[in-house]
Structures are given as structure tokens and as C-alpha cells.
Design a protein around this motif. Structure first.
Motif, short mmCIF file in Angstrom:
data_model
loop_
_atom_site.label_atom_id
_atom_site.label_comp_id
_atom_site.label_asym_id
_atom_site.label_seq_id
_atom_site.Cartn_x
_atom_site.Cartn_y
_atom_site.Cartn_z
N TRP A 16 -1.89 -5.53 -3.89
CA TRP A 16 -1.63 -4.05 -4.93
C TRP A 16 -1.69 -3.14 -3.86
O TRP A 16 -1.67 -2.14 -2.85
CB TRP A 16 -3.38 -3.55 -5.65
N VAL A 17 -1.32 -1.45 -4.60
CA VAL A 17 -1.34 -0.32 -3.83
C VAL A 17 -2.46 0.89 -4.61
O VAL A 17 -2.24 1.02 -5.49
CB VAL A 17 0.53 0.04 -3.97
N ALA A 18 -2.78 1.42 -3.61
CA ALA A 18 -3.99 2.31 -4.10
C ALA A 18 -3.01 3.73 -3.53
O ALA A 18 -2.78 3.34 -2.95
CB ALA A 18 -4.88 2.33 -3.29
N ALA A 19 -3.26 4.63 -4.68
CA ALA A 19 -2.73 6.05 -4.69
C ALA A 19 -3.23 7.12 -5.33
O ALA A 19 -4.00 6.51 -6.60
CB ALA A 19 -0.98 5.89 -5.36
N TRP A 29 -1.63 3.92 -0.45
CA TRP A 29 -1.94 2.80 0.61
C TRP A 29 -1.83 1.19 0.22
O TRP A 29 -1.93 0.94 -1.20
CB TRP A 29 -3.71 2.96 0.39
N ALA A 30 -0.70 0.53 1.02
CA ALA A 30 -0.41 -0.88 0.75
C ALA A 30 -1.56 -1.81 1.16
O ALA A 30 -2.50 -1.64 2.27
CB ALA A 30 0.59 -1.35 1.36
N LEU A 31 -2.04 -2.54 0.34
CA LEU A 31 -3.54 -3.22 0.52
C LEU A 31 -3.26 -5.03 0.47
O LEU A 31 -2.71 -5.12 -0.48
CB LEU A 31 -4.82 -3.31 -0.29
N SER A 32 -3.93 -5.29 1.43
CA SER A 32 -3.90 -6.74 0.85
C SER A 32 -5.01 -7.21 -0.24
O SER A 32 -6.01 -6.38 0.03
CB SER A 32 -4.30 -7.60 2.11
N ARG A 33 -4.89 -9.09 -0.35
CA ARG A 33 -5.77 -9.12 -1.82
C ARG A 33 -7.54 -9.53 -0.75
O ARG A 33 -8.31 -8.87 -1.52
CB ARG A 33 -6.04 -10.63 -1.21
N GLY A 34 -7.55 -9.03 0.79
CA GLY A 34 -9.03 -8.37 0.66
C GLY A 34 -9.40 -7.56 1.10
O GLY A 34 -10.60 -7.01 1.97
N GLY A 35 -8.63 -6.38 0.83
CA GLY A 35 -8.72 -4.84 1.13
C GLY A 35 -8.40 -4.38 2.55
O GLY A 35 -8.25 -3.12 2.17
N THR A 36 -7.64 -5.25 3.32
CA THR A 36 -6.93 -4.84 4.43
C THR A 36 -5.53 -3.61 4.39
O THR A 36 -5.09 -4.31 3.31
CB THR A 36 -6.21 -5.87 5.55
N PRO A 65 7.51 -4.33 -4.98
CA PRO A 65 8.25 -5.19 -6.68
C PRO A 65 7.21 -5.13 -7.52
O PRO A 65 6.37 -4.24 -7.01
CB PRO A 65 7.65 -6.57 -5.69
N ALA A 66 8.12 -5.04 -8.42
CA ALA A 66 7.26 -4.77 -9.75
C ALA A 66 6.37 -4.92 -10.11
O ALA A 66 5.19 -4.89 -10.75
CB ALA A 66 8.54 -4.98 -11.01
N ASP A 67 6.25 -6.89 -10.29
CA ASP A 67 4.74 -7.24 -9.99
C ASP A 67 3.82 -6.73 -9.68
O ASP A 67 2.45 -7.84 -9.17
CB ASP A 67 5.25 -8.44 -10.30
N VAL A 68 4.27 -6.18 -8.29
CA VAL A 68 2.97 -5.36 -7.45
C VAL A 68 2.11 -3.90 -8.27
O VAL A 68 2.62 -2.83 -8.85
CB VAL A 68 3.20 -4.86 -5.92
#
Length: 286
Positions: A16-19, A29-36, A65-68
Motif C-alpha cells: 500500500w501507499v501512505a501519502a 511512501w510505498a510500503l511493504s506488507r510488513g511496513g518497510t 497499479p490500480a489495486d494498490v
């Protein structure tokens, strides 16, 4: 525009992306599933720079991608939850333009509105869960003083100190380096006579034109008068309270100096880090 490995980003690894959108900046911020954090990017497309937030984020993160999912603070729409309340979580976000927009936080008396700062408050609470006190969040247009207790935003007050100083600076050509002595003298003067600040500002401008007042002293005195007026009005928020000052790029330096002169112990916190931690907490729903 500042990019950190954005062009080489493998979107398959992004969960997911935090903005965050502020008056001056749009960052993500582009983040991994674990929050990295896999990438951090930012641009100058803050509030007022463009009405199309989705397009601005697409320019910032090409190929997303649209699904992120993208969770955004500082771009919420009405209605907003009213204090006392916890900072909004992901389930309160409004879906618009393929984005999840976190709402701000409202207050009925006096009428006021947080528009993104509540996420930084959430980040501070996530890092300091036992904190009971006040966060001061200076911004380019306004300062927010936010009372936090038991993880909730209890009350807050906004002051247009930044906007008023920017108007004086632009209209009157105030410029120059920082003169801390002149600034602190003006803060002290304004706190003792806040009703006279409008006239005192006129005196500063007249001295600049007629008496050869140093531009750095003029600029610092003007800011000191405005900040002293703010501190006088915000006294219930800092007197006898635990105060955390949220800084970014040293913008909170005048507030730090003014509070130190009042013997107020202050904890400094990095605003960008708080924004990310607050968005993480909102996304997790905690």
C-alpha cells in the motif's frame, strides 16, 4: 521533485501507499506488507497547487497499479469527526478518485478544523502511547495547539501566525537573517501587551523605512510580535503542560526559542516521521 528509488520500484512488492498532503508538499511512501518503506517521494504539489490529487500522485508514483491502495491525510472531505475523539482510522476514510482520504477532525466550540495534523498527532501517540499533554504543530499558514489525553484529541486551537507573517513579508519586503535577540524581545513585549500588536507592527515597518532598521531585526521583530500574541492566547495550552513541538526542516525554531524563553520544557519531534507513523496506525486500524 525528490525521488528515492521510485523509478526502480518493484510494485509487486508494494502492499500500500501512505501519502500526506500539506500546504507546501505532497509526499508518499510505498510500503511493504510488513511496513518497510520501499520508496519515499515528494513534490511541491501541496494544497492549492492542483485540484487533481490523484493525478498529482500518479506523477509522483508513475506505474502504480490500480489495486494498490493509497491512504491520504490532509485531503479529507466533510463531515469530520468532532472532538473528543481518536484520530480517524482507515475505516473512516472516504473513497474518491481511487484514493482513501482520511477525514480531518472538527471542533464545535470554538469552531475549528484539523486538516492533516491529526495524522501527525496519531503518529506521536503511536510512538508515545502514555503521553498526556499538548502538541504544538507550526505550519506555513497556521499553528495548531492540540491537547491529547488517553490517546484522544481532547481540544485544539489554531492561530494564523504563519499566514499573517507571510502577508507582511510579501507586502512590505521583510527579509534578512534570523536575529534571535530582536525576536525574543518582541515576543516578550507582545505577550505583555497583545492588544497593541497591530500598532507595534506598524512601528516596525515605519522604523524600517525611516530609521534604517536592520532588515533582519525588522523581520524577526515582526515574527516575534505575532508569535508573542499567539503564545499569550494559547497560554492554557502550554502553561504547566507537557509540550511536544512538531518540527520539519527547522521551521519550528522560533516556537522553540519562544517557549524556551518562557522556561517551558519542550520535546522535539520530527513531523515527517510522525506523518508516516500516523498513516501506518490508521491503515492498521490501531
Amino acid at each position: 521533485m525528490n525521488r528515492t528509488d521510485a523509478n526502480a520500484l518493484d510494485w509487486a512488492s508494494v502492499s500500500w501507499v501512505a501519502a500526506e498532503r500539506t500546504p507546501a508538499t505532497l509526499r508518499a511512501w510505498a510500503l511493504s506488507r510488513g511496513g518497510t518503506v520501499l520508496a519515499k517521494v515528494e513534490s511541491g504539489e501541496g494544497l492549492g497547487a492542483t485540484d487533481d490529487l490523484a493525478a498529482a500522485l500518479d506523477r509522483l508514483l508513475p506505474g502504480r497499479p490500480a489495486d494498490v491502495p493509497v491512504l491520504v491525510s490532509g485531503a479529507g472531505q466533510m463531515p469530520a469527526p468532532a472532538v473528543p475523539c481518536k484520530p480517524p482510522l482507515r475505516d473512516a476514510a472516504q473513497a474518491a478518485q481511487g484514493l482513501l482520504r482520511l477525514p480531518g477532525v472538527a471542533q464545535q466550540k470554538p469552531v475549528d478544523l484539523l486538516e492533516g495534523e491529526e495524522t501527525r498527532v496519531a503518529g506521536f501517540v503511536a510512538l508515545n502511547p502514555r503521553f498526556d499533554g499538548v502538541l504544538c504543530l507550526p505550519g506555513p499558514r497556521q499553528t495548531r495547539w492540540v491537547h491529547v489525553s488517553a490517546g484522544e484529541i481532547v481540544s485544539f486551537r489554531s492561530f494564523l501566525t504563519g499566514a499573517l507573517f507571510a502577508m507582511l513579508r510579501d507586502l512590505e519586503g521583510l527579509a534578512g537573517d534570523w536575529d534571535e535577540a530582536a525576536f525574543l524581545e518582541a515576543v516578550d513585549h507582545a505577550m505583555g501587551r497583545p492588544a497593541g500588536v497591530a500598532g507595534d507592527l506598524a512601528t516596525v515597518l515605519a522604523e524600517l523605512r525611516l530609521a534604517g532598521l536592520d532588515p533582519a531585526a525588522a523581520s524577526s521583530r515582526a515574527l516575534g510580535l505575532l508569535l508573542g500574541m499567539e503564545l499569550a492566547a494559547a497560554k492554557p495550552y502550554w502553561l504547566g503542560q507537557s509540550v511536544a513541538l512538531v518540527d520539519e526542516a527547522n521551521a519550528a525554531r522560533p516556537w522553540h526559542a519562544a517557549l524556551a524563553a518562557q522556561a517551558v520544557p519542550v520535546v522535539l519531534a520530527d513531523g515527517t516521521r510522525l506523518a508516516l507513523e500516523g498513516l501506518k496506525a490508521a491503515y492498521k486500524g490501531t
